[in-house]
Design a protein around this motif. Sequence first.
Motif, PDB file in Angstrom:
ATOM      1  N   UNK A 178       0.862  -1.188   0.000  1.00  8.56           N
ATOM      2  CA  UNK A 178       0.000   0.000   0.000  1.00  8.56           C
ATOM      3  C   UNK A 178       0.894   1.232   0.000  1.00  8.56           C
ATOM      4  N   UNK A 179       0.543   2.192  -0.817  1.00  6.02           N
ATOM      5  CA  UNK A 179       1.326   3.426  -0.863  1.00  6.02           C
ATOM      6  C   UNK A 179       0.387   4.621  -0.803  1.00  6.02           C
ATOM      7  N   UNK A 180       1.007   5.807  -0.657  1.00  8.66           N
ATOM      8  CA  UNK A 180       0.213   7.024  -0.492  1.00  8.66           C
ATOM      9  C   UNK A 180       0.490   7.967  -1.652  1.00  8.66           C
ATOM     10  N   UNK A 181      -0.562   8.475  -2.237  1.00 10.45           N
ATOM     11  CA  UNK A 181      -0.412   9.486  -3.284  1.00 10.45           C
ATOM     12  C   UNK A 181       0.095  10.785  -2.651  1.00 10.45           C
ATOM     13  N   UNK A 182       0.875  11.521  -3.415  1.00  4.57           N
ATOM     14  CA  UNK A 182       1.350  12.823  -2.959  1.00  4.57           C
ATOM     15  C   UNK A 182       0.150  13.718  -2.613  1.00  4.57           C
ATOM     16  N   UNK A 183       0.303  14.527  -1.569  1.00  2.00           N
ATOM     17  CA  UNK A 183      -0.809  15.401  -1.162  1.00  2.00           C
ATOM     18  C   UNK A 183      -0.848  16.616  -2.078  1.00  2.00           C
TER      19      UNK A 183
END
Lengths: 152, 760
Positions: B498-503
């Motif tokens: 799981x990864x996080x998109x740039x804010x």
Amino acid sequence: MKIEFEINNTRREVDSPPMRRLLDVLREDLRLTGTKEGCGEGECGACSVIVNGEVINSCLVPVCQTAGASITTVEGLAKDGRLDPLQQAFLECGGAQCGICTPGMLIAARALLDINSQPTRDEIKEAIAGNLCRCTGYVKIIDAIEKAALDP
Amino acid sequence: MAVGQNVLRKEGVEKLTGAARYIDDIALEGMLYGKTIRSPLARGLIKSISFDTDFDWSPITVCDWRDIPGENFVALIENDQPLLVARDVRHAEEPILLIAAESRTLVEEAASRIRIEYEELTPVLSIEESLDCREIIYGDDNVFKRFLIARGEVDEGINQGDLIIEGCYRVPHQEQLYIEPQGMIAIPTDTGMTVLGSMQCPYYVHKALKQLFNLSDEQAVVIQTMTGGGFGGKEEYPSMIACHAALLAHKAQRPVKIIYDRAEDIAATTKRHPGVIRHRTAVTRDGRLTASEIDIVLDGGAYVTLTPVVLSRAAIHALGPYRCENVRITARAVATNTPPNGAFRGFGAPQVAFAYEMQMEKIALRLGIDPLELRRINMLKEGDITATGQQLRWSVGSEDVLNAAVERSHFREKQEAIQIERASGDSRKRRGVGLSFFFHGAGFTGSGEAKMKARAGIEITDQGRARVLSSSTEIGQGTQTIFCQIVADELGIGFDDVEIEETDTSRVPDSGPTVASRTCMVVGRVIQLAAREIKEKIKRFAAELFGAPEIDLMEGRFVEGGKVLASFAEVAREYAAQNGKLKVESQYASPMGVEWDDDSYSGDAYPAFSWGAEVAEVEVDMDTFEVSVLKITTAQDIGRAIHPLLAAGQIEGGTLQAVGYGLTEELVWDQGRIVNRMLTNYIIPTSMDAPDMETVIVEKEYPHGPFGAKGVGELPMDGAAPAIAAAVLNATGAFVSEIPVTPERLMMIHEGTRRESNED
């Protein structure tokens, strides 16, 4: 003025007005932006680097004073792609939250462990007393330094 | 499973190696350095602005209010705060001009060549001056906002009591003091404006930027860079800096960076609201509260900004975690000619918590009842009803936290040991032990979440990984990590997948601001729902693909009857090939039956409360009146701890900020300007000042939070100041009704020269 020093085990030469802050030379000329500025008056310790074995606030030191010196910044802690035991311990113990004080904390801790490999908690507290952290309450930072000392 | 595990934080390595890029670490080609020219006066009119004609202004970009394309205000609750003063200066450090140049030296030189002349007006500099209305600076009566919370019959309640106890408590400004000062870079683009910077709420900045240049959603792009602490200080103020940088960038048609130095940051940006809180409590001899009248006045500063919302939270928490049938809470926020006060961790609750807990200490003292016993008699429990008429239906850890804090700290044994020590003679150093009991509503107040309708999503990448799409920011508290844990477990894949998109507002939906202890409980829930929907979709697809109706997804593998059929990534790639990108967006909906009435200010103020109890042990030097906090034991019910280590980090860090609030942090004002605008004289705790801390996490699960989680961000800010003051009372007999408990203040109380020590 041309100034030569060794930084993170590499010889570097910069051309800079002699009274410029070491912090600015690191961040702007050498693009070593891991060293941070939190206050510009030597109180917060975010700009800590090791110069000839001693922790200094790079916002208070003119670059000319470091001619010929050996300097370590946070970028110099991990070696050959391996984290320094302190970095590993900070990662595991939750020693970094927002991360802005972290480079300075790591530097202060590295300098401590270099001269005292088994510090007590009180000695750790004293060694990082010049490094302000607003996130952690210091507990997990001290835990991490203790762990790195036990588990180098 | 990832939830409940202390997985390594997602952005940890980059923070530890110095690779993480904070706003001041970014330098762009052709970038100018911007600076804000501010008023030294608290109140006045600008008469003239002159630029030294001996100076070469050609390389300097200068903006004043006339360069603002639209209306001159920062978009927030009320549009009353200008971006740049046109004529009327309403507080010291108010922005008047913006300048930019290719180097910091040149910009400083240019700043010194500007002269502004003013006509001085009499400023309103305190709550008292604002209330006396000799000078009117807002509306008819200087009052920004009022709230009334009324329940039961106060007069009847007073008659039922055996005595009435009154108290007046004062709380100060507090500076957030994130170690990374505020900063922004604005970049003019072909289609609009892009802003990068240190912030908690990208969509607040987005809204302000859109309104400034009349841009569409797509034309304004806001990207949060790695943020070195926020604590509320980067909730609303970044909109101002972003607009300033954007104005300069627009005029110069070059990127412009504005980084505040520490002095400017302390002097000009928002603080915690100071306040005066009065309690009048009727109690029976056996310690039951029968009526409570509470009056709150907060100093909002010069503009409305977020003050009404802070005041609302203060009013709702004012009675504390206690049962009382007859309550009347009046709350006002007033205008002064000081920089606007704003969001700071706790958001009105730490102010009232100091007051309600010291009032409990006062009641205990007057009744001769043990302070712990008094809390036990009156504490809210499951099924009880709060001041706003909210019945506590779930996740009430009140008794658990109080018991845990008392047991783990050995509160009783310490009380006795101190009594024995005291009896054996007076010594220069006196020990004391004190406790506090508190609660904190998680999420927006009242109908806030229902109106906000937070959105967040998940998409499956080409590599077959899950990517979280949310505007909730990582500001050190661990947003990125806990979101990935929630998705991993709900979806049935590994944490590392799981990864996080740039804010970045062009890539993520509006999840609402990163404030109000809402990120985990509210946005985490929305993300959990998105993960649930993704799982349903991909399971249905896999069931057809393999002709396996009973197929399930576990730990990244599709299995049926114990047999592994494929990996999540393989199926995800096949799904994308057949159906296009798999992406789901969800929206927050209030749990069934959670209802709030804005008109009567009653109902379910928060979907859930977090609960805390804290024991402080202090040592007071009776010669110097210095207070050392030796140890704090705190037990906090935050629902399920998604990441116990990060949660403990929140509790410890918030507790130490609260130690500073209670003990050392004090701003010194002169004619509406902050005098101590440096770290040498605004004193936050160092490692040497930090007490030993023992943290107990109590997990009373909240049925509508992700995996039972509630909020943790703000609760830790509420308890330490009153616990320390109670311990000081125990040590010295001095009743502290004003913080911080500086040696000067304590000495004056001790010597009985202070008015409030003689009040009763």
